[in-house]
Enzyme design. Sequence first.
Site: not given
Ligand code: OXD
Length: 317
Positions: A230, A254, A259, A278, A281
């Site tokens: 984060r 990222d 954001e 971000h 994932a």
């Molecule tokens: C992310 C999460 O940041 O799932 O991808 O929290």
Amino acid sequence: MDSKLKILVINSLSERQIAMIESVDPCIEVSTCEWGEISHHIAGADVLVPWGWMDISPYFASASRLRWIQTLSAGVEKIIFPALINSDVLLTSARGIHGIPVSEHVLAMLLSFTRGLHLNLRSQVYKKWQRFPSDEAHEKTVGIIGLGSVGRIIAKKCKALNMRVIAVKQHMSEELFVDLLLGPEELDHLLSSSDYVVLSVPLTPATYHLINAERLQKMKQDAFLINISRGQVIDEKALMDALRAGQIAGAGLDVFDTEPLPADHPLWNFDNVIITPHCAALSPYYLDRAVALIADNVARYLRGREMLNVINKQKGY
Ligand code: OXD
């Protein structure tokens, strides 16, 4: 009384994904809606499945049936609010499904810095044939701060590159892919001995600005910082000062304090910073993995078994 367990997912799901959750038990009824429609649907939900960034606090009072919130994301810091903490609504996260894409994202950043790809890409924009110094990750040290499910997969993949892996973790454990496991009080040792520092800790009061001016000073001048956790884990101003002063070699980010990262943010201007929105994932397989986890947790919930990824709402993780 309604004998159905009504699960409201704040995201669209395919029929196959809905069927997968409903196949756990005939009492389950899954419906989906968009974020903007939540106020029309939340009153009927026993279980809510939102993304972690969704601020559901304004709707909480009307969610009279709500017993459980299962997030689609791993991070839950934005979804915790006082009324939820003080209620007996259970909170669980989607931790554990991010390891594959996030570890590949970290390796992509790590190898880009090592081979100078971030600089080559800038030259390509100007059609400029220009060589930059390149290095090898082989036998370099990666320091992973936070060795949860994501940190472990990063460690395993870095080991496959023949890197030395050190990690900081809250509680000691046997770790197959870590050469040196340190406690939180030895963080400075990790910072001063790593060529790449990777942040994979959740955001909690204890990790807020964990990487500040003092800690950045402990890093090697030729080391890179990679953050896939984060934004608030790093003091962004201190990071920019360290980059300007050449205290560290670069950063792969990222996640950010704000954001989307505002267009006029100075971080965009650093040659030695890789910015991704971000998306570490993101993967075509994300929702399938999340649905499998939800189905597993729904089965546990109905059968009174121990649930996966229960969040301590006071602690925030
Ligand atoms: C992310 C999460 O940041 O799932 O991808 O929290």
